[in-house]
Motif scaffolding. Sequence first.
Motif, short mmCIF file in Angstrom:
data_model
loop_
_atom_site.label_atom_id
_atom_site.label_comp_id
_atom_site.label_asym_id
_atom_site.label_seq_id
_atom_site.Cartn_x
_atom_site.Cartn_y
_atom_site.Cartn_z
N THR A 219 0.82 -1.20 0.00
CA THR A 219 0.00 0.00 0.00
C THR A 219 0.86 1.26 0.00
O THR A 219 0.55 2.23 -0.69
CB THR A 219 -0.92 0.02 1.24
N PHE A 220 1.95 1.23 0.78
CA PHE A 220 2.81 2.40 0.84
C PHE A 220 3.39 2.73 -0.53
O PHE A 220 3.37 3.88 -0.98
CB PHE A 220 3.94 2.15 1.84
N TRP A 221 3.93 1.74 -1.21
CA TRP A 221 4.56 1.99 -2.50
C TRP A 221 3.56 2.43 -3.54
O TRP A 221 3.83 3.34 -4.34
CB TRP A 221 5.29 0.72 -2.97
N LEU A 222 2.40 1.80 -3.56
CA LEU A 222 1.37 2.18 -4.53
C LEU A 222 0.89 3.61 -4.30
O LEU A 222 0.74 4.39 -5.24
CB LEU A 222 0.19 1.20 -4.45
N MET A 223 0.68 3.97 -3.02
CA MET A 223 0.23 5.33 -2.71
C MET A 223 1.33 6.35 -3.00
O MET A 223 1.07 7.44 -3.51
CB MET A 223 -0.21 5.43 -1.25
N ALA A 224 2.58 6.00 -2.70
CA ALA A 224 3.69 6.92 -2.94
C ALA A 224 3.88 7.19 -4.43
O ALA A 224 4.05 8.35 -4.85
CB ALA A 224 4.98 6.37 -2.33
N PHE A 225 3.83 6.13 -5.25
CA PHE A 225 4.02 6.34 -6.68
C PHE A 225 2.80 6.97 -7.33
O PHE A 225 2.93 7.71 -8.32
CB PHE A 225 4.40 5.03 -7.36
N ALA A 226 1.62 6.70 -6.79
CA ALA A 226 0.41 7.38 -7.30
C ALA A 226 0.51 8.88 -7.05
O ALA A 226 0.29 9.70 -7.96
CB ALA A 226 -0.84 6.81 -6.63
N ALA A 227 0.84 9.25 -5.81
CA ALA A 227 0.99 10.67 -5.49
C ALA A 227 2.12 11.30 -6.30
O ALA A 227 2.02 12.46 -6.72
CB ALA A 227 1.26 10.83 -3.99
N SER A 228 3.18 10.54 -6.56
CA SER A 228 4.31 11.06 -7.34
C SER A 228 3.90 11.40 -8.77
O SER A 228 4.32 12.42 -9.32
CB SER A 228 5.45 10.04 -7.36
#
Length: 421
Positions: A219-228
């Motif tokens: 979840t962290f990686w998906l949310m981080a790259f989505a926000a990026s």
Amino acid sequence: MNQQQTAAAPPSTSNIVLVLLLFTYIFNFLDRTILNILAGPIIADLKLTDTQFGAITGLAFAILYSVLGVPLALIADRTRRSWVIAGSLAVWSGFTALCGTAASFGQLFLYRLGVGVGEAGGVAPSYALIADYFPPQRRARALAIFSLGVPLGLAGGTLIGAYLATWINWRAAFLTMGIAGLLLAPIVLLVVRDLPRKQADTTPEPLTRAFPMIARKPTFWLMAFAASCSSLAGYGLAAWVPTVLERSFGFTLIERGQFLASVFLIGGTTGVFMGGWLADRLGQGDRRWYGRLPAIAWLITAPMFAIGLMSPDPWLAWPLLLIPNALNILWLGPVTTAVQHLVPQPMRATASACFLLINNLIGLGVGPILIGALSETFKERFGTEALRYAAVSVVGFYVVAAILMLFAVRRLRHDWVEEQA
């Protein structure tokens, strides 16, 4: 389950702290984005290319801003978050003032590095401090109010920068903003206080334990790259739309300032606050709404930005750009809240810094310079309209952001760390 780790603060105290952190964040974005509205006179005065200006706007700021966020967050978690915030405000304000003295590309690049060094210590500790002061059921709204610093800073920097540059020159705009931030720093230091934490939490988990914990959660990686991906488009457009208005619509500096300030103020504040309010309202029943809301907003943002930017008339473009300027930053309250809840309380600032490291390296580091480079590539084919086409070409990243966030939604409820009173 994670136990509530901090003593409760009276609502009046919490609100005062939130207001001061909001003002600090406004200055964060005032100093970060005032460069955008001043692109025309700076490019002309220092004889810069679009790629060089894109590097100053994004890359120069993002390099140290992103990397230093993690160690400064660790210091904040181990000492006093309020000290780190106030000190960072003083540093970035000082370097903002120095930007007004730059006489070359190299000098302005170095001073922008300094602004990034200062601002690296402002956001993640503020997220953690707000999470300490506000209970879970009010946290997304509190973080959304804090995040109003983004549109308010964008609007203020755009309008103030335009008027000061017109009345005096672009250098005066940087000097004025820098000095004002230096005056705010001691007020923040005196008024904002950390809440007492349990003895076990005064020495938070080291990065060697905090990062692996959050890194194990998809979840962290998906949310981080989505926000990026969203930030890549958002920061790129924020940097270059003022110049699109100049080159494609013939706007004066004051007209650009008024046009964009109104869009940022009305659209941005509405979007940020609604994101926090809706996330708290819907998220109490289903944590997945903290991810669904941004995904829906981004899917609408992409086509609206494209239509608005390609509008033949600037006053038709205004309402068309108002909507995506509300929706493209709706994610701030929900997503920053969700990141806070992927780890226990002692790791909040560190988790936020890891998230911001990814978000800002990609968003800030790539967005402005990508549009600048595309503008030069398109120049032979599109002439004076090259920058407009370059700006439109990046809105597809909002669709990528939405897809990544929808994947994150599937695991968000599982990875959420709940609190008990």
